[in-house]
Motif scaffolding. Structure first.
Motif, PDB file in Angstrom:
ATOM      1  N   MET A  41       0.815  -1.176   0.056  1.00 39.13           N
ATOM      2  CA  MET A  41      -0.108  -0.122  -0.043  1.00 39.13           C
ATOM      3  C   MET A  41       0.902   1.213   0.067  1.00 39.13           C
ATOM      4  N   VAL A  42       2.013   1.109   0.794  1.00 36.01           N
ATOM      5  CA  VAL A  42       2.682   2.427   0.945  1.00 36.01           C
ATOM      6  C   VAL A  42       3.500   2.692  -0.623  1.00 36.01           C
ATOM      7  N   ALA A  43       3.347   1.897  -1.454  1.00 38.03           N
ATOM      8  CA  ALA A  43       4.093   2.147  -2.947  1.00 38.03           C
ATOM      9  C   ALA A  43       3.207   3.355  -3.560  1.00 38.03           C
ATOM     10  N   THR A  44       1.874   3.300  -3.147  1.00 35.83           N
ATOM     11  CA  THR A  44       0.956   4.266  -3.810  1.00 35.83           C
ATOM     12  C   THR A  44       0.542   5.430  -2.606  1.00 35.83           C
ATOM     13  N   TYR A  45       0.245   4.968  -1.753  1.00 38.57           N
ATOM     14  CA  TYR A  45      -0.246   5.894  -0.415  1.00 38.57           C
ATOM     15  C   TYR A  45       0.646   6.285   0.551  1.00 38.57           C
ATOM     16  N   SER A  46       0.501   7.128   1.377  1.00 38.34           N
ATOM     17  CA  SER A  46       1.637   7.731   2.178  1.00 38.34           C
ATOM     18  C   SER A  46       1.484   6.773   3.365  1.00 38.34           C
ATOM     19  N   VAL A  47       2.709   6.867   4.209  1.00 36.76           N
ATOM     20  CA  VAL A  47       2.627   6.011   5.554  1.00 36.76           C
ATOM     21  C   VAL A  47       1.604   6.517   6.559  1.00 36.76           C
ATOM     22  N   GLY A  48       1.512   7.720   6.297  1.00 35.25           N
ATOM     23  CA  GLY A  48       0.347   8.295   7.342  1.00 35.25           C
ATOM     24  C   GLY A  48      -1.155   7.920   6.777  1.00 35.25           C
ATOM     25  N   GLN A  49      -1.391   7.758   5.628  1.00 37.46           N
ATOM     26  CA  GLN A  49      -2.689   7.219   5.337  1.00 37.46           C
ATOM     27  C   GLN A  49      -2.755   5.656   5.764  1.00 37.46           C
ATOM     28  N   LEU A  50      -1.714   4.956   5.758  1.00 31.48           N
ATOM     29  CA  LEU A  50      -1.671   3.503   6.235  1.00 31.48           C
ATOM     30  C   LEU A  50      -2.008   3.468   7.314  1.00 31.48           C
ATOM     31  N   LEU A  51      -1.212   4.138   8.436  1.00 30.33           N
ATOM     32  CA  LEU A  51      -1.497   4.247   9.877  1.00 30.33           C
ATOM     33  C   LEU A  51      -2.665   4.400  10.079  1.00 30.33           C
TER      34      LEU A  51
END
Length: 305
Positions: A41-51
């Motif tokens: 997921m962090v290949a497309t979205y930011s780490v913040g969004q993942l968290l």
């Protein structure tokens, strides 16, 4: 006690230990699956969004448990230490997934394998626990394994590797604090960790926000659900069997990290990573065996990420 009663008690104990081992192996598989989803997921979205979105899904799963056990959230022991634990937990998870943006999953996992070694070293330095020369030797050997995996030179050392190693060290301090807060209920600790990642994600997510589609939202939700399931399996495993029995099985994470990394991302671990991981695992297993022989079974770890 009759012979039949002793046999039954022994059988029950063996069954509990086997169940604990099985749950630990399942938890490690789930953690590594969640980590692979997070790296994807962090290949497309930011780490913040993942968290942020991962924590939202986790709270959706945990909310019935939190409601039933809400009384346990009152009068927490040592609130400042609880706050420090949440801060370290949030930073560690962010560091883990940030490192996976740039490094293969197996490499990041290798740095986290050093956690038991860091914990033992910090126990001697910070908690003044007695650590003999044999375990200090294992600690030094384990650090050599870390250096081999890190491959430090002006050409090969990188910020992502240092971030992963820093996350591993933060995770080790987190484990020491967790050991000091053993009276805190499991649901409180788990909820506090997800609350911390939710707040950190809420701060980070607006920077570089990418609106997720339905498929991505499903993957974010799956990552959160897997994290909760894995955490519950770990906690139950440590209740069924001593830590010295089940914790060494956490080293199976490197196997799953290699498999998921190859299957999903095409990553092939370097010989240095494999050699470093083998040395770290050997040193860590020796430390666990010494802990068990010394009768100290409280040095448990949880999987990262």
């Amino acid at each position: 006690m009759s012979l039949l009663a002793k046999f039954s008690a022994g059988a029950d104990d063996r069954s509990a230990r086997l169940a604990g081992i099985g749950l630990m192996l399942l938890a490690i598989f789930m953690f590594c699956m969640g980590d692979a989803i997070g790296k994807f997921m962090v290949a497309t979205y930011s780490v913040g969004q993942l968290l942020l979105l991962r924590a939202c899904a986790a709270f959706a799963v945990l909310s019935p448990i939190i409601w039933r056990q809400r009384a346990q959230f009152r009068n927490l022991e040592r609130p400042r230490l609880q706050l420090l634990r949440v801060l370290l937990s949030s930073l560690e998870v962010a560091a883990f997934f940030l490192a996976t943006v740039y490094l293969p999953l197996a490499d990041v996992t290798t740095y986290y394998l050093a956690c038991p070694i860091f914990v033992t070293a910090l126990s001697a330095i910070v908690l003044r626990e007695r650590v003999g020369w044999r375990r200090w030797s294992a600690i030094l050997i384990g650090f050599c394994g870390v250096l081999i995996a890190l491959r430090p030179s002006t050409q090969t050392i990188s910020w992502p590797a240092l971030i992963a190693l820093g996350g591993s060290f933060s995770f080790s301090v987190l484990l020491l604090i967790t050991r000091s807060l053993r009276a805190t209920p499991d649901v409180v600790m788990a909820s506090a960790q997800f609350a911390g990642t939710f707040l950190l994600g809420a701060v980070m997510a607006p920077f570089g926000w990418v609106t997720p589609d339905a498929g991505s939202l499903a993957l974010f939700a799956l990552a959160g659900c897997i994290a909760v399931g894995a955490l519950l399996c770990v906690n139950r495993s440590l209740k069924l069997a001593p830590a010295s029995v089940v914790v060494p099985y956490q080293y199976s994470m490197i196997v799953w990290a290699v498999l998921f990394g190859f299957a999903v991302f095409g990553d092939v671990p370097s010989p240095a990573t494999i050699a470093g991981a083998a040395i770290i695992i050997g040193a860590g297993l020796y430390i666990f065996l010494r802990e068990r022989s010394m009768g100290r079974e409280d040095t448990g770890v949880s999987a990262p990420g």
